[in-house]
Design a protein around this motif. Structure first.
Motif, PDB file in Angstrom:
ATOM      1  N   GLN A  18      -7.677 -17.454  54.956  1.00 22.01           N
ATOM      2  CA  GLN A  18      -8.283 -16.162  55.243  1.00 22.01           C
ATOM      3  C   GLN A  18      -7.739 -15.090  54.297  1.00 22.01           C
ATOM      4  O   GLN A  18      -8.481 -14.220  53.845  1.00 22.01           O
ATOM      5  CB  GLN A  18      -8.022 -15.777  56.690  1.00 22.01           C
ATOM      6  CG  GLN A  18      -8.705 -14.511  57.120  1.00 22.01           C
ATOM      7  CD  GLN A  18      -8.604 -14.292  58.609  1.00 22.01           C
ATOM      8  OE1 GLN A  18      -7.990 -15.069  59.331  1.00 22.01           O
ATOM      9  NE2 GLN A  18      -9.217 -13.227  59.075  1.00 22.01           N
ATOM     10  N   LEU A  21      -9.460 -15.385  50.789  1.00 17.22           N
ATOM     11  CA  LEU A  21     -10.925 -15.311  50.704  1.00 17.22           C
ATOM     12  C   LEU A  21     -11.434 -14.102  49.925  1.00 17.22           C
ATOM     13  O   LEU A  21     -12.394 -14.247  49.155  1.00 17.22           O
ATOM     14  CB  LEU A  21     -11.549 -15.332  52.103  1.00 17.22           C
ATOM     15  CG  LEU A  21     -11.493 -16.678  52.806  1.00 17.22           C
ATOM     16  CD1 LEU A  21     -12.101 -16.566  54.203  1.00 17.22           C
ATOM     17  CD2 LEU A  21     -12.190 -17.757  52.012  1.00 17.22           C
ATOM     18  N   GLU A  25     -14.132 -14.523  46.956  1.00 17.63           N
ATOM     19  CA  GLU A  25     -15.423 -13.834  47.023  1.00 17.63           C
ATOM     20  C   GLU A  25     -15.643 -12.944  45.807  1.00 17.63           C
ATOM     21  O   GLU A  25     -16.747 -12.890  45.261  1.00 17.63           O
ATOM     22  CB  GLU A  25     -15.520 -13.036  48.321  1.00 17.63           C
ATOM     23  CG  GLU A  25     -15.635 -13.935  49.539  1.00 17.63           C
ATOM     24  CD  GLU A  25     -15.420 -13.210  50.852  1.00 17.63           C
ATOM     25  OE1 GLU A  25     -15.015 -12.023  50.854  1.00 17.63           O
ATOM     26  OE2 GLU A  25     -15.654 -13.838  51.895  1.00 17.63           O
ATOM     27  N   GLY A  52     -11.485 -20.397  55.896  1.00 18.60           N
ATOM     28  CA  GLY A  52     -11.838 -20.889  54.565  1.00 18.60           C
ATOM     29  C   GLY A  52     -12.978 -21.892  54.625  1.00 18.60           C
ATOM     30  O   GLY A  52     -13.899 -21.856  53.804  1.00 18.60           O
ATOM     31  N   ALA A  55     -16.163 -20.019  55.263  1.00 19.53           N
ATOM     32  CA  ALA A  55     -16.649 -19.337  54.061  1.00 19.53           C
ATOM     33  C   ALA A  55     -17.346 -20.312  53.127  1.00 19.53           C
ATOM     34  O   ALA A  55     -18.401 -20.000  52.566  1.00 19.53           O
ATOM     35  CB  ALA A  55     -15.486 -18.647  53.344  1.00 19.53           C
TER      36      ALA A  55
END
Length: 64
Positions: A18, A21, A25, A52, A55
């Motif tokens: 997390q 991320l 991104e 993760g 995502a």
């Protein structure tokens, strides 16, 4: 019209959590701004936490 490379390879190493991320991104956003496709190389990832995984599942398989 995109004059950049057809594909960019992003190599991810270590852990995908997390906390990391936002970096992933942003890298994806920048890569997609200049390339038609982006491929993620996850071979050297040793751990992915549940955010993760989520995502990665939300990433489109192909760009429309």
């Amino acid at each position: 019209m995109n004059d950049g490379p057809e594909m960019i390879l992003l190599k991810i190493e270590g852990t995908l959590t997390q906390d990391s991320l936002p970096v992933l991104e942003e890298e994806l956003r920048q890569a997609l701004a200049v390339a038609e496709r982006v491929r993620l190389d996850l071979r050297d990832v040793v751990y992915i936490d549940p955010p993760g995984v989520g995502a990665l599942r939300r990433l489109p398989r192909e760009r429309a």
